[in-house]
Structures are given as structure tokens and as C-alpha cells.
Write an enzyme that holds these catalytic residues in place. Structure first.
Site, mmCIF file in Angstrom:
data_model
loop_
_atom_site.group_PDB
_atom_site.id
_atom_site.type_symbol
_atom_site.label_atom_id
_atom_site.label_comp_id
_atom_site.label_asym_id
_atom_site.label_seq_id
_atom_site.Cartn_x
_atom_site.Cartn_y
_atom_site.Cartn_z
ATOM 1 N N PHE B 119 7.622 -16.388 5.987
ATOM 2 C CA PHE B 119 7.089 -16.214 4.637
ATOM 3 C C PHE B 119 8.111 -16.735 3.638
ATOM 4 C CE2 PHE B 119 3.808 -12.595 3.921
ATOM 5 C CZ PHE B 119 2.942 -13.170 4.833
ATOM 6 N N GLN B 240 3.738 -8.064 -10.674
ATOM 7 C CA GLN B 240 3.667 -9.384 -10.062
ATOM 8 C C GLN B 240 2.298 -10.015 -10.296
ATOM 9 O OE1 GLN B 240 4.237 -9.536 -5.702
ATOM 10 N NE2 GLN B 240 6.132 -10.579 -6.194
ATOM 11 N N HIS B 242 -0.123 -13.567 -9.670
ATOM 12 C CA HIS B 242 -0.290 -14.802 -8.921
ATOM 13 C C HIS B 242 -0.996 -15.771 -9.859
ATOM 14 C CE1 HIS B 242 -1.522 -17.656 -5.916
ATOM 15 N NE2 HIS B 242 -0.765 -17.051 -5.037
ATOM 16 N N LEU B 252 -7.604 -13.871 -4.919
ATOM 17 C CA LEU B 252 -6.600 -14.934 -4.822
ATOM 18 C C LEU B 252 -7.158 -16.248 -4.320
ATOM 19 C CD1 LEU B 252 -3.387 -13.591 -3.073
ATOM 20 C CD2 LEU B 252 -3.735 -14.316 -5.421
ATOM 21 N N GLU B 255 -1.719 -20.561 -2.718
ATOM 22 C CA GLU B 255 -0.978 -21.765 -3.079
ATOM 23 C C GLU B 255 -1.420 -22.968 -2.249
ATOM 24 O OE1 GLU B 255 1.763 -19.174 -3.222
ATOM 25 O OE2 GLU B 255 2.292 -19.560 -5.313
ATOM 26 N N ARG B 286 5.740 -19.856 -9.289
ATOM 27 C CA ARG B 286 4.589 -19.070 -9.714
ATOM 28 C C ARG B 286 4.612 -18.702 -11.183
ATOM 29 N NH1 ARG B 286 3.199 -14.585 -5.074
ATOM 30 N NH2 ARG B 286 2.609 -16.081 -3.470
ATOM 31 N N HIS B 353 -1.177 -8.613 -9.149
ATOM 32 C CA HIS B 353 -1.177 -8.388 -7.705
ATOM 33 C C HIS B 353 -0.452 -7.119 -7.274
ATOM 34 C CE1 HIS B 353 -1.889 -9.628 -3.675
ATOM 35 N NE2 HIS B 353 -0.633 -9.879 -3.378
ATOM 36 N N ARG B 398 8.835 -8.437 -5.923
ATOM 37 C CA ARG B 398 8.675 -8.044 -4.524
ATOM 38 C C ARG B 398 8.492 -9.257 -3.631
ATOM 39 N NH1 ARG B 398 3.508 -7.195 -1.247
ATOM 40 N NH2 ARG B 398 2.833 -8.801 -2.683
HETATM 41 C C1 LIG Z 1 -4.958 -8.431 -1.584
HETATM 42 C C2 LIG Z 1 -3.653 -7.797 -1.233
HETATM 43 C C3 LIG Z 1 -2.952 -8.197 -0.119
HETATM 44 C C4 LIG Z 1 -1.718 -7.608 0.211
HETATM 45 N N1 LIG Z 1 -1.054 -8.038 1.336
HETATM 46 C C5 LIG Z 1 0.146 -7.484 1.643
HETATM 47 C C6 LIG Z 1 0.856 -7.910 2.819
HETATM 48 O O1 LIG Z 1 0.407 -8.784 3.557
HETATM 49 N N2 LIG Z 1 2.055 -7.326 3.102
HETATM 50 C C7 LIG Z 1 2.600 -6.353 2.311
HETATM 51 O O2 LIG Z 1 3.672 -5.869 2.622
HETATM 52 N N3 LIG Z 1 1.925 -5.912 1.214
HETATM 53 C C8 LIG Z 1 0.720 -6.456 0.867
HETATM 54 N N4 LIG Z 1 0.056 -6.018 -0.249
HETATM 55 C C9 LIG Z 1 0.558 -4.823 -0.966
HETATM 56 C C10 LIG Z 1 0.245 -3.553 -0.182
HETATM 57 O O3 LIG Z 1 -1.004 -3.677 0.441
HETATM 58 C C11 LIG Z 1 0.220 -2.296 -1.040
HETATM 59 O O4 LIG Z 1 1.328 -2.273 -1.870
HETATM 60 C C12 LIG Z 1 0.233 -1.034 -0.185
HETATM 61 O O5 LIG Z 1 -0.795 -1.086 0.759
HETATM 62 C C13 LIG Z 1 0.131 0.239 -1.000
HETATM 63 O O6 LIG Z 1 0.016 1.346 -0.128
HETATM 64 P P1 LIG Z 1 0.055 2.850 -0.623
HETATM 65 O O7 LIG Z 1 0.005 3.708 0.577
HETATM 66 O O8 LIG Z 1 1.175 3.018 -1.552
HETATM 67 O O9 LIG Z 1 -1.265 3.025 -1.504
HETATM 68 P P2 LIG Z 1 -2.824 2.743 -1.211
HETATM 69 O O10 LIG Z 1 -3.079 2.135 0.082
HETATM 70 O O11 LIG Z 1 -3.328 2.062 -2.436
HETATM 71 O O12 LIG Z 1 -3.435 4.214 -1.149
HETATM 72 C C14 LIG Z 1 -3.587 5.036 -2.271
HETATM 73 C C15 LIG Z 1 -4.283 6.310 -1.860
HETATM 74 O O13 LIG Z 1 -4.261 7.231 -2.939
HETATM 75 C C16 LIG Z 1 -5.530 7.821 -3.092
HETATM 76 N N5 LIG Z 1 -5.653 8.234 -4.488
HETATM 77 C C17 LIG Z 1 -5.358 7.526 -5.605
HETATM 78 N N6 LIG Z 1 -5.590 8.251 -6.696
HETATM 79 C C18 LIG Z 1 -6.041 9.463 -6.288
HETATM 80 C C19 LIG Z 1 -6.449 10.652 -6.952
HETATM 81 N N7 LIG Z 1 -6.454 10.766 -8.285
HETATM 82 N N8 LIG Z 1 -6.849 11.694 -6.210
HETATM 83 C C20 LIG Z 1 -6.876 11.613 -4.861
HETATM 84 N N9 LIG Z 1 -6.493 10.516 -4.175
HETATM 85 C C21 LIG Z 1 -6.077 9.457 -4.880
HETATM 86 C C22 LIG Z 1 -6.495 6.760 -2.652
HETATM 87 O O14 LIG Z 1 -7.713 7.342 -2.273
HETATM 88 C C23 LIG Z 1 -5.737 6.149 -1.473
HETATM 89 O O15 LIG Z 1 -5.981 6.922 -0.332
HETATM 90 C C24 LIG Z 1 -1.177 -6.601 -0.604
HETATM 91 C C25 LIG Z 1 -1.884 -6.195 -1.737
HETATM 92 C C26 LIG Z 1 -3.089 -6.803 -2.076
HETATM 93 C C27 LIG Z 1 -3.787 -6.392 -3.330
#
Ligand SMILES: Cc1cc2nc3c(=O)[nH]c(=O)nc-3n(C[C@H](O)[C@H](O)[C@H](O)COP(=O)(O)OP(=O)(O)OC[C@H]3O[C@@H](n4cnc5c(N)ncnc54)[C@H](O)[C@@H]3O)c2cc1C
Lengths: 84, 591
Positions: B119, B240, B242, B252, B255, B286, B353, B398
Site C-alpha cells: 500500500f 481525510q 479523497h 470512491l 486513483e 491527494r 473518508h 492516517r
Molecule cells: C469505504 C471505506 C473503506 C475502508 N477501508 C479500510 C481498510 O481497508 N483498512 C483500514 O484499516 N481501514 C479502512 N477504513 C476505515 C475503517 O473501516 C474504520 O475506521 C473502522 O472500521 C472503524 O471501526 P469502529 O469499530 O471504530 O467503528 P464502526 O465499525 O463504525 O462501528 C461503530 C458502532 O457503533 C454503533 N453506534 C454508533 N452510534 C451509536 C449510538 N448512538 N448508540 C448505539 N450504538 C451506536 C454502531 O451501531 C456500530 O456498531 C475504511 C473506511 C471506509 C469508509
């Protein structure tokens, strides 16, 4: 019939792609479904997000005929919203 | 108050990768754990992560955690805390092997080892040749992680409150966090969940911006809860973007499209990147491409009905090349826009993003705030992990694949500290009924009816306006003047939200109420973001200012802290000292 709030909430997904596809369909296609179609839609919502997206995008086929019949309508609703 | 009450050792708000990893560690450690999630756990946003998770396993090319650490510090534009980064990079291999053990089907090499892809931003030997550090389960790593962790949690008997919405933290006079007020979306019934420890793992706030890759659920709920509980948010100005999201939709366009020869044009049909980056043109970095697009639109050369985007033209590549080399991009354009890029250009605009900022924590996952004498006193009973938190491993920017790593490493670390805390704090503290009442008032506020005098505001238009204001005033085109105006607009919108009512007052599945409360959360996060961005008079990582184009280590090598209770900004030093190795001093960041 308009979608009820429970169905609406089940259309809140982990991926923006699905939010968009399902949201467009709720607004433009759902009302035309009969009971069988509505049941199939609920079954589609049971799919994990990746599978749901793959099925709607045609990257994966489904053995569920009811869902398969919904796919063209969902795609049509998504493409019906004119580009900005 | 006569409310349903439940008691647990540990409460986790959020069932994404961070929440589930923590829950599993706690359940396996024999704590009584509850997980609250507003959507069914496996529909959390982690499911969207496709690329993979970083760990220096050295399965494909030589690698070491120390090189990974260097890349992360450099990627962060030296704003990342080096003790946290060292901790994360050292823990990475262990965390990935654990996932393997939990059943995540990682892609393999012929010899059976986990395959790793290269990457951007990954290097061998502290900035030399390319490294290959990202482990993936085909193109559905997030999905695989989420499903495996969920299954493991069911086995470990974690208690799930699915489709419950957390409203506010319950904090007592001494500053202890004692749980949360939530309600069940199905029935509308409020519930007090008391816990000796509460972990916020609610993910990011991508919905702050009109164009975003984030799902609708990413409304920064946990960040806003922390703000309202008196905890400042750290480094919220770092978001961040894109450069090429599908305009009006957000998804998205990678690139790859420009890499294959696609170029950007404005309303006059001009290849405007030639003006901004005469040499690199459409392949400039970017932030340069993002800012150029925003500048074209601001100066009236945008395309479309509202002149609010530019076009990505691939037509000259020919049907064959598009079919063979960019099939995914064609498919996305056709599905979400009804446009075949073989025949017409794709409308694009910079898309939000990832939120680098969030709730400040230390390496143990404890939320830290200036409660007593230092800027980093632990808030008793409160933890945070994942995108909602800012342990500051990403600093100002990030690296791809580091966010899944962050959520797993610090979800796990927080759980380990919670177990320790529980062994020393065996009993529940008495609940502060005043805190319960205040949280209930936030819930019942939405029972208010339309006074019928034309003063009532509605949620959907306010939400649309907020996201537009944030996009116009705080995305990739940042100047003092533009943001100052933005702050006033956000304040005005927050004021108008006080007069908002919802039409639906039914108890069951009242999603209007959920959306209203999500908007309140977005408003608080918006203010934190734009106030912090206006405050930081330099350009660093994802925060780039037209009026302060240079990084300024002398004045700004520090973290921002925005506090909502007194609407103020404060700062704290960056932890430049790692745990066991020498510090990486700030250098100019060139790739
Ligand atoms: C399209 C895309 C692709 C990505 N690809 C990558 C990748 O390849 N590699 C990488 O490292 N990162 C990637 N990322 C970033 C990464 O996916 C996220 O930063 C990460 O998954 C966040 O995980 P989390 O557990 O913090 O939160 P989340 O997975 O967002 O979970 C949040 C949780 O909180 C709960 N919640 C929120 N508010 C409330 C509330 N008020 N009451 C009750 N529950 C609530 C939701 O229901 C959910 O269960 C990507 C992001 C995007 C948008």
C-alpha cells in the site's frame, strides 16, 4: 404500500453503497411491491452487506427467485435519480 | 424515575471492530459485558473496509515493526503520539494472528502464510524501498473481521442490545462515568444501563460532510456524548478526504482511474490540473488534487445544474481499456449515476473518508482529559477505542490499513485495562439520578409538538444545510475567512435545531427521533471540527490551509482540544518520546 419504519431502519447499512441503493428503492420502487415482493425484500435485507451489494450489482447470483426478481427494480431505481 | 435498569461490569457502546474486539477480550476474562449497537452488529461500518490491515509479518518482503512505526510517524506528519504508535506497531502481528485464529479467512501465499499486499506509505528500512504490509481477506477484510468477532462473542456469551440507541453518558458529581441512558428503537422504551466501566466505540463522523464515503450511521454519536459529558475532543480538524468521490453520492473512484490516464476537466472543458500541478497534473498528491477541484468550483467553473463538481473523463482511453482495466469504476458509475464512462465523463468531488480526531485516550484506552492537573488525567470509568477515539496513532493523516489495526489493538488494550480496573473496583457506585434526568430530558425533548405558529424547524433540511455548510466551509478549501463564516453558520444551525420538531411521536420504531438525535450529535461534532480547524494556523497532513501553506513545528507541533461546555480551544503537547526506541524527529514529508 409505503415501507414501515422497521423496514426503513433495516435499510440503514454498514456501507454507503447499500444505503444509497436501498434508499432509492424505498423512495421509488417499494410502493409498487405486492406482498410476495415485500417478503422477498425483507429476505434481501437479511443478507450481510457484502452479499447484498454483490447480488444487487449482479456479481453474485441468488437461488432465491423472489430476490432475483427484485434486483432489476432496485438497479432501475438507483439509476433513475439523475446525475448531479 | 421509574425506568428499566440493567447492571453490567462493562458496557460497550458500538459493535464495530473496536467494540467487538474489546467485548470478546472482556467476556473471555469473565467480566459481565453488554454491547449496545444502534444497528445489528454485523451491519456496523467496519464491514465496508476492503483493503486490509497492516502488520509487519514479513511474509512477502522483509519487514519490521520499527519500519512500520517510522512510516506511521511520518504519515501522521509527526503529529501522532510516538508511544502509542510504537505500541500499535509492536502489537500488530499478534493481533493479526489472533484474528487468523478467530477464523478470519486471510488470503494466503502458496506456502500457507498470510499474503500481504503493498500500500502507499509503506517502506522498508525507514523510508527506502516499498514494503508489503497489508493483510487482507480477499476484498472483504472488514466483513470477515466483523463476522468472526461477532461469532466469537456469541460463543463467549457477550450480551447484545441490538438496535438500541445510546443517548448520553451518565456521569456523577465526582466525574465517574457510570453507564448510559439508551432506548430500544423497536419499542421506544428507555433503559438505564449501569456499568462500572463504559467503552465508547461508536466509529467516525463522516456524515458531517455532504460528500462522504461513510454510511449514514456514521454520525459521531459517541464523540458528541463525550463532548456533552465535559470531555474535549482532540484534533478534530484532521479529516481525510479523497479527491474523487462520485459527486452527489460520495462513493470512491480510486486513483486507478487517473493512473490509467483519466483526467479532470472543468465546465470550460479545460484540463485544469495542468495549471495547479504542471508536472504531476492529475496525479499530483491527494490534497493538491482535492484543493484544485474545490477551487475550480468556488471560482464558478464547476459543472452540472448546480455547478458543484468537476468531471473525470475516461472516454479517450477507449472501451477496451475501460472494460479491462477499470471494470469496477465503470460498474460504480453506471450503478450510482446511470453514466457509462465509455460514453460520458463521471461527475466527481472530494469525498470525506476518515476522522483522525476523536475522544482523547492513552495507550490503555482510558479517556484522558484535563480534569485535574494535567491535560491527560484519566476520566474514571470511561474508555474509548476505534475511529471514535484519538489515541493519536494517525496524527494529521492516517495510512491505509492502519485504521483496522488501530481498532483491534486499542479495543483489546482497553479491555485489558478494564479487567484490571474491575478487579480493583468490585462494586457499582450509586447512580446519580440527576444525570439520568438530564439524559431523559434530551430524549423527551423530541415529544414536543409543532406549536403551529410557523417557527418549527424540520430535521431533514437542517441536516442537509449542515452538511453543505461543512463542505463549503471546512472541507478541503480552508482559509480564515471561509471558516470564520462557517463557524457562524454552524452556530446558527445549532440554534435553529432547538426549534426543531418531528412529525412522528409514536413509540415503536420511531426512526424520526433517532435521526433527530443523530443530527444533534453531528451539530456538536461540526462545531468541534470547524473551531479546531480555524484555530490551527498551519498546514499539516490532511489539514491544509491556503492562508498558512507551511507546516509550523515551532508553534503547532501540538494537539488541539475543543471543549463544548465552554466552547473553547486548548492544546497539549505531542508525545514525541516512544516507549523503548529513539524518537523520530520531524522532517519534511516527501515521498
Ligand atoms: C469505504 C471505506 C473503506 C475502508 N477501508 C479500510 C481498510 O481497508 N483498512 C483500514 O484499516 N481501514 C479502512 N477504513 C476505515 C475503517 O473501516 C474504520 O475506521 C473502522 O472500521 C472503524 O471501526 P469502529 O469499530 O471504530 O467503528 P464502526 O465499525 O463504525 O462501528 C461503530 C458502532 O457503533 C454503533 N453506534 C454508533 N452510534 C451509536 C449510538 N448512538 N448508540 C448505539 N450504538 C451506536 C454502531 O451501531 C456500530 O456498531 C475504511 C473506511 C471506509 C469508509
Amino acid at each position: 404500500m409505503e415501507p414501515d419504519s422497521r423496514t426503513r431502519w433495516r435499510c440503514r447499512r454498514g456501507m454507503l453503497e447499500n444505503d444509497w441503493l436501498l434508499g432509492q428503492f424505498l423512495a421509488q420502487g417499494y410502493a409498487q411491491l405486492d406482498q410476495e415482493g415485500r417478503d422477498a425484500f425483507e429476505r434481501l435485507l437479511d443478507y450481510p452487506d457484502n452479499v447484498l451489494l454483490d447480488v444487487v450489482m449482479g456479481r453474485q447470483t441468488t437461488v432465491d427467485d423472489g430476490i432475483a426478481r427484485l434486483v432489476p427494480a432496485i438497479r432501475a431505481a438507483a439509476a433513475a435519480e439523475t446525475a448531479p | 424515575m421509574n425506568l428499566t435498569r440493567r447492571k453490567f461490569d462493562a458496557l460497550i457502546i458500538g459493535a464495530g471492530g473496536a467494540g467487538l474486539r474489546a467485548a470478546l477480550q472482556l467476556s473471555n476474562g469473565d467480566a459481565k459485558v453488554a454491547v449496545v449497537s444502534k444497528v445489528f452488529p454485523t451491519r456496523s461500518h467496519t464491514v465496508a473496509a476492503q483493503g486490509g490491515v497492516n502488520a509487519a509479518l514479513a511474509n512477502v518482503l522483509p519487514d519490521s515493526w520499527h519500519w512500520h512505526m517510522f512510516d506511521t510517524v511520518k504519515g501522521s506528519d509527526y503529529l501522532g503520539d510516538q508511544d502509542a504508535i510504537e505500541y500499535m506497531c509492536r502489537a500488530a502481528s499478534k493481533v493479526v494472528y489472533e484474528l487468523d485464529h478467530f477464523g478470519v479467512p486471510f488470503s494466503r501465499l502458496d506456502n500457507g502464510n498470510i499474503y500481504q499486499r503493498a500500500f502507499g506509505g509503506q517502506s522498508q528500512n525507514f523510508g527506502q524501498t516499498q514494503a508489503a504490509r497489508t493483510c487482507a481477506a480477499a476484498d472483504r477484510t472488514g466483513h470477515a473481521i466483523l463476522h468472526s468477532l461477532y461469532q466469537q462473542n456469541l460463543r463467549a456469551r457477550t450480551h447484545f442490545f441490538d438496535e438500541y440507541f445510546a443517548v448520553d453518558l451518565l456521569r456523577d458529581e465526582q466525574g465517574f462515568v457510570l453507564g448510559v441512558l439508551a432506548f430500544e428503537i423497536l419499542t421506544g422504551e428507555p433503559i438505564v444501563i449501569e456499568a462500572k466501566t463504559t467503552l465508547i466505540a461508536t466509529g467516525g463522523a463522516g456524515q458531517l460532510f455532504r460528500t462522504t464515503t461513510n454510511a449514514l450511521i456514521n454520525t459521531g454519536d459517541g464523540m458528541a456524548m463525550a463532548l456533552r459529558a465535559g470531555v474535549p475532543l482532540e484534533d478534530m480538524e484532521f479529516v481525510q478526504f479523497h479527491p474523487t468521490g462520485i459527486a452527489g453520492r460520495g462513493m470512491l473512484i480510486t486513483e486507478g482511474a487517473r493512473g490509467e490516464g483519466g483526467f479532470l476537466v472543468n465546465a470550460d472543458g479545460e484540463r485544469f490540473m495542468e495549471r495547479y500541478a504542471p508536472r504531476a497534473k492529475d496525479l499530483a498528491s491527494r490534497d493538491v488534487v482535492s484543493r484544485s477541484i474545490a477551487t475550480e468550483v468556488r471560482e464558478g467553473r464547476g459543472c452540472g445544474r448546480n455547478r458543484d463538481h468537476v468531471l473525470l473523463d475516461l472516454r479517450h482511453l477507449g472501451a477496451d481499456a475501460i472494460h479491462h482495466r477499470l471494470p469496477g469504476i465503470r460498474e460504480a458509475s453506471m450503478t450510482f449515476l446511470g453514466i457509462d464512462p465509455i460514453e460520458a465523463p463521471i461527475p466527481v468531488f472530494p469525498t470525506c473518508h476518515y476522522s483522525m480526531g476523536g475522544i482523547p485516550t492513552n495507550c490503555l484506552g482510558q479517556v484522558v482529559a484535563p480534569v485535574k492537573d494535567t491535560p491527560e488525567d484519566p476520566v474514571p470509568g470511561l474508555y474509548a477505542a476505534g475511529e471514535a477515539a484519538c489515541v493519536s496513532v494517525h496524527g494529521a493523516n492516517r495510512l491505509g490499513g492502519n485504521s483496522l489495526l488501530d481498532i483491534l489493538v486499542f479495543g483489546r488494550a482497553a479491555a485489558n485495562h478494564i479487567l484490571e480496573y474491575l478487579s480493583e473496583n468490585r462494586y457499582h457506585r450509586p447512580l446519580d439520578e440527576g444525570a439520568v434526568e438530564r439524559a431523559m430530558a434530551r430524549l423527551t425533548r423530541w415529544d414536543r409538538k409543532d406549536p403551529g405558529d410557523g417557527t418549527a424547524e424540520r430535521i431533514e433540511p437542517l441536516r442537509r444545510e449542515l452538511r453543505k455548510v461543512m463542505e463549503d466551509h471546512c472541507s478541503v478549501f480552508r482559509t480564515d475567512e471561509v471558516m470564520r463564516e462557517g463557524v457562524e453558520k454552524v452556530r446558527a444551525l445549532r440554534e435553529r435545531l432547538n426549534h426543531a420538531v418531528i412529525a412522528d411521536h409514536s413509540a415503536t420504531f420511531n426512526t424520526a427521533r433517532v435521526e433527530a438525535m443523530e443530527l444533534e450529535n453531528l451539530m456538536d461534532c461540526a462545531l468541534a471540527t470547524i473551531r479546531s480547524a480555524l484555530g490551527r494556523e498551519e498546514s499539516r497532513g490532511a489539514h491544509s490551509r491556503i492562508d498558512f501553506p507551511e507546516r509550523d513545528d515551532q508553534h503547532w507541533l501540538k494537539h488541539s482540544l475543543y471543549s463544548l461546555v465552554d466552547d473553547s480551544l486548548d492544546y497539549k503537547p505531542v508525545r514525541t518520546q516512544p516507549n523503548t526506541v529513539a524518537s523520530f524527529p520531524p522532517k519534511e514529508r516527501v515521498y
